[in-house]
Enzyme design. Structure first.
Site, PDB file in Angstrom:
ATOM      1  N   ASN A 156      -5.161   5.989  -7.165  1.00 50.86           N
ATOM      2  CA  ASN A 156      -5.805   7.311  -7.085  1.00 50.86           C
ATOM      3  C   ASN A 156      -4.888   8.372  -7.696  1.00 50.86           C
ATOM      4  O   ASN A 156      -4.217   9.134  -7.014  1.00 50.86           O
ATOM      5  CB  ASN A 156      -6.212   7.649  -5.641  1.00 50.86           C
ATOM      6  CG  ASN A 156      -5.096   7.488  -4.639  1.00 50.86           C
ATOM      7  OD1 ASN A 156      -4.117   6.776  -4.870  1.00 50.86           O
ATOM      8  ND2 ASN A 156      -5.235   8.159  -3.507  1.00 50.86           N
ATOM      9  N   HIS A 199       0.829  -1.209   0.000  1.00 51.99           N
ATOM     10  CA  HIS A 199       0.000   0.000   0.000  1.00 51.99           C
ATOM     11  C   HIS A 199       0.866   1.264   0.000  1.00 51.99           C
ATOM     12  O   HIS A 199       1.274   1.775   1.043  1.00 51.99           O
ATOM     13  CB  HIS A 199      -0.894  -0.012   1.249  1.00 51.99           C
ATOM     14  CG  HIS A 199      -2.006   0.982   1.209  1.00 51.99           C
ATOM     15  ND1 HIS A 199      -3.234   0.745   1.774  1.00 51.99           N
ATOM     16  CD2 HIS A 199      -2.094   2.230   0.684  1.00 51.99           C
ATOM     17  CE1 HIS A 199      -4.026   1.792   1.604  1.00 51.99           C
ATOM     18  NE2 HIS A 199      -3.340   2.717   0.942  1.00 51.99           N
ATOM     19  N   TYR A 216       2.174   6.857  -5.147  1.00 56.95           N
ATOM     20  CA  TYR A 216       3.291   7.496  -5.828  1.00 56.95           C
ATOM     21  C   TYR A 216       2.909   8.748  -6.629  1.00 56.95           C
ATOM     22  O   TYR A 216       3.769   9.406  -7.198  1.00 56.95           O
ATOM     23  CB  TYR A 216       4.046   6.483  -6.695  1.00 56.95           C
ATOM     24  CG  TYR A 216       4.945   5.587  -5.862  1.00 56.95           C
ATOM     25  CD1 TYR A 216       5.196   5.878  -4.517  1.00 56.95           C
ATOM     26  CD2 TYR A 216       5.548   4.467  -6.402  1.00 56.95           C
ATOM     27  CE1 TYR A 216       6.004   5.072  -3.750  1.00 56.95           C
ATOM     28  CE2 TYR A 216       6.369   3.654  -5.629  1.00 56.95           C
ATOM     29  CZ  TYR A 216       6.593   3.958  -4.301  1.00 56.95           C
ATOM     30  OH  TYR A 216       7.405   3.159  -3.542  1.00 56.95           O
ATOM     31  N   ASP A 272       0.817   2.623   3.860  1.00 56.75           N
ATOM     32  CA  ASP A 272      -0.066   3.662   3.326  1.00 56.75           C
ATOM     33  C   ASP A 272       0.723   4.960   3.121  1.00 56.75           C
ATOM     34  O   ASP A 272       0.254   6.056   3.438  1.00 56.75           O
ATOM     35  CB  ASP A 272      -1.276   3.898   4.235  1.00 56.75           C
ATOM     36  CG  ASP A 272      -2.350   4.772   3.596  1.00 56.75           C
ATOM     37  OD1 ASP A 272      -2.266   5.028   2.378  1.00 56.75           O
ATOM     38  OD2 ASP A 272      -3.269   5.216   4.313  1.00 56.75           O
ATOM     39  N   HIS A 318      -5.739  -0.771   5.757  1.00 58.85           N
ATOM     40  CA  HIS A 318      -5.560   0.018   6.989  1.00 58.85           C
ATOM     41  C   HIS A 318      -6.710  -0.063   8.015  1.00 58.85           C
ATOM     42  O   HIS A 318      -7.383   0.930   8.274  1.00 58.85           O
ATOM     43  CB  HIS A 318      -5.261   1.477   6.658  1.00 58.85           C
ATOM     44  CG  HIS A 318      -6.066   2.105   5.559  1.00 58.85           C
ATOM     45  ND1 HIS A 318      -7.436   2.051   5.482  1.00 58.85           N
ATOM     46  CD2 HIS A 318      -5.665   2.820   4.471  1.00 58.85           C
ATOM     47  CE1 HIS A 318      -7.846   2.700   4.419  1.00 58.85           C
ATOM     48  NE2 HIS A 318      -6.789   3.166   3.776  1.00 58.85           N
ATOM     49  N   PHE A 336      -5.393  14.732   4.046  1.00 59.38           N
ATOM     50  CA  PHE A 336      -5.222  13.486   4.772  1.00 59.38           C
ATOM     51  C   PHE A 336      -3.952  12.788   4.294  1.00 59.38           C
ATOM     52  O   PHE A 336      -3.707  12.700   3.087  1.00 59.38           O
ATOM     53  CB  PHE A 336      -6.399  12.537   4.510  1.00 59.38           C
ATOM     54  CG  PHE A 336      -7.684  12.905   5.210  1.00 59.38           C
ATOM     55  CD1 PHE A 336      -7.860  12.616   6.557  1.00 59.38           C
ATOM     56  CD2 PHE A 336      -8.719  13.517   4.511  1.00 59.38           C
ATOM     57  CE1 PHE A 336      -9.059  12.927   7.197  1.00 59.38           C
ATOM     58  CE2 PHE A 336      -9.912  13.827   5.144  1.00 59.38           C
ATOM     59  CZ  PHE A 336     -10.081  13.535   6.498  1.00 59.38           C
ATOM     60  N   GLY A 337      -3.143  12.252   5.205  1.00 58.33           N
ATOM     61  CA  GLY A 337      -2.038  11.409   4.762  1.00 58.33           C
ATOM     62  C   GLY A 337      -0.759  11.589   5.548  1.00 58.33           C
ATOM     63  O   GLY A 337      -0.456  12.669   6.058  1.00 58.33           O
ATOM     64  N   ASP A 365      -8.634   2.662  -3.584  1.00 59.51           N
ATOM     65  CA  ASP A 365      -8.134   3.257  -2.348  1.00 59.51           C
ATOM     66  C   ASP A 365      -8.239   4.780  -2.372  1.00 59.51           C
ATOM     67  O   ASP A 365      -7.927   5.425  -3.364  1.00 59.51           O
ATOM     68  CB  ASP A 365      -6.694   2.857  -2.077  1.00 59.51           C
ATOM     69  CG  ASP A 365      -6.266   3.306  -0.696  1.00 59.51           C
ATOM     70  OD1 ASP A 365      -6.884   2.869   0.283  1.00 59.51           O
ATOM     71  OD2 ASP A 365      -5.348   4.133  -0.599  1.00 59.51           O
ATOM     72  N   HIS A 392     -10.628   0.089   0.385  1.00 62.29           N
ATOM     73  CA  HIS A 392     -10.654   1.224   1.308  1.00 62.29           C
ATOM     74  C   HIS A 392     -12.077   1.262   1.849  1.00 62.29           C
ATOM     75  O   HIS A 392     -13.019   1.516   1.096  1.00 62.29           O
ATOM     76  CB  HIS A 392     -10.312   2.512   0.557  1.00 62.29           C
ATOM     77  CG  HIS A 392     -10.446   3.761   1.361  1.00 62.29           C
ATOM     78  ND1 HIS A 392      -9.357   4.519   1.713  1.00 62.29           N
ATOM     79  CD2 HIS A 392     -11.526   4.397   1.880  1.00 62.29           C
ATOM     80  CE1 HIS A 392      -9.765   5.571   2.410  1.00 62.29           C
ATOM     81  NE2 HIS A 392     -11.076   5.518   2.521  1.00 62.29           N
TER      82      HIS A 392
END
Length: 426
Positions: free
Chosen positions: A93, A59, A62, A304, A231, A322-323, A151, A178
């Site tokens: 995504n 997961h 890139y 992730d 996740h 988010f991330g 995802d 997801h």
């Protein structure tokens, strides 16, 4: 080209052994207690170091094509090698989304051209990720997609998920989910709990995750597909997967390092670096995740890795992205905390969760060391403490709250297909 890796402690078949490895081109040809007499072209001295299978991450994000200010295939894969990963799985995504055989084919070629590790590519489940339009799954598989995922977006319609599962089952590939019911989000930016109330921020309900897992597990039982949950973050999610496995449903799941290491009480302020999806949950959820990796309910650890620019992560959690990144910090953080300090896991258990298990569950020829295997190898220094620093990262994304921590388990060298993909500078 013959390469000898000597004097290291080798993780092989669940054991830590003082062994040497002989590599010939891209293969491991021999393992033995002393191979120093074998003629070779290159010698790597792994004295006082761990020689492990290259880590496997199912997961990563890139960002190329479409969002190269955040990350590229080159920088992302360099970051992976820097963290000891030799095989990674890239999420779809992107812009454009790889949702046709042609787009998948182009992306697979770009991964091969620019990647310094082995990159396996997900195809999308639905057109553009957010629709209910099903796709040419057989064509995408033929073009190089190894599994399908949306995802970043939960599949909102049960009928769509059911049909996608049937197609994935027919092709013998995994459906990777997801899990998030959009109708239960209510604009949340962190876990709906005590800390959100203290910070005055809107919360994300845990049931937005677990309710969709419950739906999907019943669909997976009906279709027989290999259903993989991305996740997991709540105690209810762990219990649902545990129950499903007990009933023979073909389900696997992953947990991210940050959900094992942090909970909502560790969020110091309204800080975008602590905004991730799923969010950091309550302490009881964190403990359930740890219990899940110990009893085998949770099959693997996946980062992730989700890089963003600093501008996108700075400031209020209401407006930041988010991330969190993870490729370059995961092994060291988990080894330091869960193995060395708290002794929750053994080193062998951690390596299985990060290499053997993900490879085994997704049928990759990776994650183990034996004569005849591809020479995907990570060498770690477990003895010397080092500090995680921004200038240490190869990723464009610096969005991790772990920067500044002192840890053990620095990557000394990563070999992919027998070639050095990363080597620490002396």
């Amino acid at each position: 080209m013959k390469t000898l890796i000597k004097n290291g402690t080798v993780y092989q078949n669940g054991k830590l052994l003082k062994n040497d490895l002989l590599l010939e081109d891209d293969k491991i040809t021999l393992l033995g207690t002393d191979l120093s007499d074998v003629a070779c072209d290159q010698v790597i001295d792994a004295q006082n170091k761990l020689v492990a299978p290259g880590l496997v991450d199912v997961h990563v994000h890139y960002r190329e094509p479409g969002f190269t200010h955040k990350e590229t295939i080159k920088t992302g894969s360099l970051a992976a090698a820097h963290g000891g990963y030799t095989t990674v799985c890239a999420m779809p995504n992107l812009d454009p989304v790889p949702d046709t055989p042609e787009k998948v084919s182009e992306l697979v070629a770009l991964n091969k051209q620019d990647g310094v590790v082995n990159i396996k590519q997900y195809g999308a489940i639905t057109k553009g990720l957010k629709s209910d339009q099903l796709l040419d799954y057989a064509g995408m598989k033929a073009s190089g997609a190894f599994a399908f995922s949306n995802d970043g977006c939960g599949v909102q319609t049960a009928g769509t998920m059911y049909q996608a599962m049937l197609a994935a089952k027919k092709l013998g590939v995994a459906l990777v989910a997801h899990v998030e019911d959009n109708s239960l989000l209510f604009g949340g930016v962190m876990n709906a709990g005590k800390r959100a109330k203290e910070l005055g921020l809107p919360g994300i309900l845990g049931i937005s995750e677990s309710s969709q897992i419950a739906r999907d597990l019943l669909l997976a039982k009906e279709t027989g597909v290999h259903y993989h949950v991305c996740h997991v973050s709540t105690k209810e999610s762990v219990e649902l997967v545990r129950l499903a496995k007990a009933h023979g449903i073909n389900v696997t799941c992953e947990v991210s390092p940050h959900h094992l290491l942090l909970n909502e009480e560790d969020i110091p302020a309204n800080d975008g670096f602590y905004k991730m999806n799923p969010p950091l949950r309550a302490n009881e959820d964190q403990q359930a995740l740890i219990a899940g990796i110990l009893d085998g309910t949770i099959d693997m650890i996946a980062t992730d890795h989700a890089p963003h620019s600093i501008d996108e992560k700075t400031g209020d959690m209401r407006t930041s992205a988010f991330g969190i990144t993870g490729s370059e910090t995961a092994f060291a953080l988990l080894y330091t905390r869960l193995v060395k300090q708290e002794k929750i896991l053994t080193l062998a258990q951690l390596l299985d969760l990060m290499a053997k298990n993900p490879a085994e569950k997704f049928n990759f020829a990776a994650g183990v060391l034996y004569a005849g295997a591809t020479a995907d190898i990570a060498i770690f220094d477990l003895e010397n403490e080092f500090e995680l620093k921004e200038e240490y990262y190869f990723s464009k994304g610096k969005n991790t709250p772990f920067t500044g921590q002192k840890v053990y388990g620095e990557t000394y060298m990563t070999l992919v297909n027998g070639k050095v993909a990363y080597q620490k500078e002396d």
